[in-house]
Design an enzyme around this catalytic site. Structure first.
Site, PDB file in Angstrom:
ATOM      1  N   ASP A  56       0.869  -1.170   0.000  1.00 23.37           N
ATOM      2  CA  ASP A  56       0.000   0.000   0.000  1.00 23.37           C
ATOM      3  C   ASP A  56       0.908   1.224   0.000  1.00 23.37           C
ATOM      4  O   ASP A  56       1.480   1.595   1.036  1.00 23.37           O
ATOM      5  CB  ASP A  56      -0.896  -0.011   1.235  1.00 23.37           C
ATOM      6  CG  ASP A  56      -1.807   1.209   1.302  1.00 23.37           C
ATOM      7  OD1 ASP A  56      -1.724   2.081   0.411  1.00 23.37           O
ATOM      8  OD2 ASP A  56      -2.594   1.301   2.272  1.00 23.37           O
ATOM      9  N   TYR A 151      -8.059  16.220  -6.549  1.00 26.70           N
ATOM     10  CA  TYR A 151      -7.226  15.375  -7.399  1.00 26.70           C
ATOM     11  C   TYR A 151      -6.358  16.228  -8.316  1.00 26.70           C
ATOM     12  O   TYR A 151      -5.149  16.004  -8.451  1.00 26.70           O
ATOM     13  CB  TYR A 151      -8.125  14.452  -8.222  1.00 26.70           C
ATOM     14  CG  TYR A 151      -7.430  13.721  -9.346  1.00 26.70           C
ATOM     15  CD1 TYR A 151      -6.591  12.644  -9.084  1.00 26.70           C
ATOM     16  CD2 TYR A 151      -7.634  14.099 -10.677  1.00 26.70           C
ATOM     17  CE1 TYR A 151      -5.958  11.963 -10.119  1.00 26.70           C
ATOM     18  CE2 TYR A 151      -7.021  13.429 -11.718  1.00 26.70           C
ATOM     19  CZ  TYR A 151      -6.178  12.364 -11.427  1.00 26.70           C
ATOM     20  OH  TYR A 151      -5.554  11.703 -12.465  1.00 26.70           O
ATOM     21  N   ALA A 154      -3.578  17.875  -6.413  1.00 26.98           N
ATOM     22  CA  ALA A 154      -2.524  16.922  -6.056  1.00 26.98           C
ATOM     23  C   ALA A 154      -1.645  16.591  -7.255  1.00 26.98           C
ATOM     24  O   ALA A 154      -0.414  16.474  -7.145  1.00 26.98           O
ATOM     25  CB  ALA A 154      -3.144  15.649  -5.482  1.00 26.98           C
TER      26      ALA A 154
END
Length: 259
Positions: A56, A151, A154
């Site tokens: 992860d 999003y 980022a």
């Protein structure tokens, strides 16, 4: 691709390397003779355990596990292709974006690349060569206020970080390049189109048109395929692109309407 990209024997790390763009990138590099280590949370049945690491990457521990795997299985790395990313935000505009959502977007779209670069770049610098490719997005230039603000921000942060990094490490022999896809018809995108089509009581092609219209249109008339994006990435990672660094390549069928 018929061109000899001189990728045989290259050690390549691909994040999110089992599906979509990442899966296409990993498969194409392998076809060209590269030794590829793919990262994802779940291992697909068809991949050899030696070619995959489960992690992860939104966590420090996950990134550390990948760094260890690179050392143990590849003995270093020649190319890193950071594909991992995606939007976790729901619709609702700025008001729907609480602190937790902002942190999730940054943890998925920015920090994994920063952490892995920081850990693996010293080895590239020691060998005097390497290529890092960050997968950004046209959303950094063309955000959709209703659903992709966090999003897009980022990805914009990833793009700025990538540009700065390229200037720092180019004198040490390391190239850093960005690839900004538009809409790509991945497995996840197909599922999304089907949901949109069902909600609008139309067929799959109708669902695709709804999405293209939301983007302001795609002049070439369709989304890209994962392989088309992978072909660009493979070229940029190859010695054929030895003078290319610090720039961003948009592959969006003409979606961005400005110069």
């Amino acid at each position: 691709m018929s061109m000899n990209l001189e990728l045989t024997g290259k050690r390549v790390l691909v994040t999110a390397g089992t599906k979509g763009i990442g899966g296409a990138v990993a498969a194409l590099f392998r076809q060209h003779g590269a030794n590829v280590l793919a990262v994802a949370r779940v291992k697909p049945e068809q991949l050899s355990p030696d070619a995959f690491v489960a992690a992860d990457l939104t966590t420090i521990a996950g990134c550390d596990a990948v760094v260890r795997a690179v050392g143990e299985r590849l003995g270093g790395v020649d190319s890193i292709v950071h594909v991992l990313g995606g939007s976790v935000a729901t619709a609702g505009g700025f008001a729907a974006l609480d602190d937790a959502t902002w942190h999730k977007e940054l943890s998925l779209n920015l920090f994994p690349a920063v952490r892995l670069d920081r850990a693996l770049l010293p080895g590239m610098i020691a060998q005097g060569a390497g290529v890092i490719i960050h997968i950004t997005s046209i959303q950094a230039r063309l955000p959709l206020p209703e659903s992709t603000t966090a999003y897009a921000a980022a990805k914009a942060a990833l793009s700025t970080y990538s540009k700065s990094l390229s200037k720092e490490v180019a004198p040490k022999g390391i190239r850093v390049v960005r690839v900004a896809p538009g809409w790509v018809e991945t497995e996840a995108a197909v599922s999304f189109v089907k949901r949109i089509a069902a909600q609008a009581d139309t067929d799959y092609d109708g669902g695709k048109q709804i999405i293209m219209d939301s983007l302001g249109g795609i002049p070439l008339g369709r989304p890209a395929t994962p392989l088309e994006v992978a072909q660009l990435i493979a070229f940029l990672a190859s010695p054929r692109a030895v003078m290319i660094t610090g720039t961003e390549y948009v592959i969006d069928g003409g979606t961005i309407p400005v110069v």
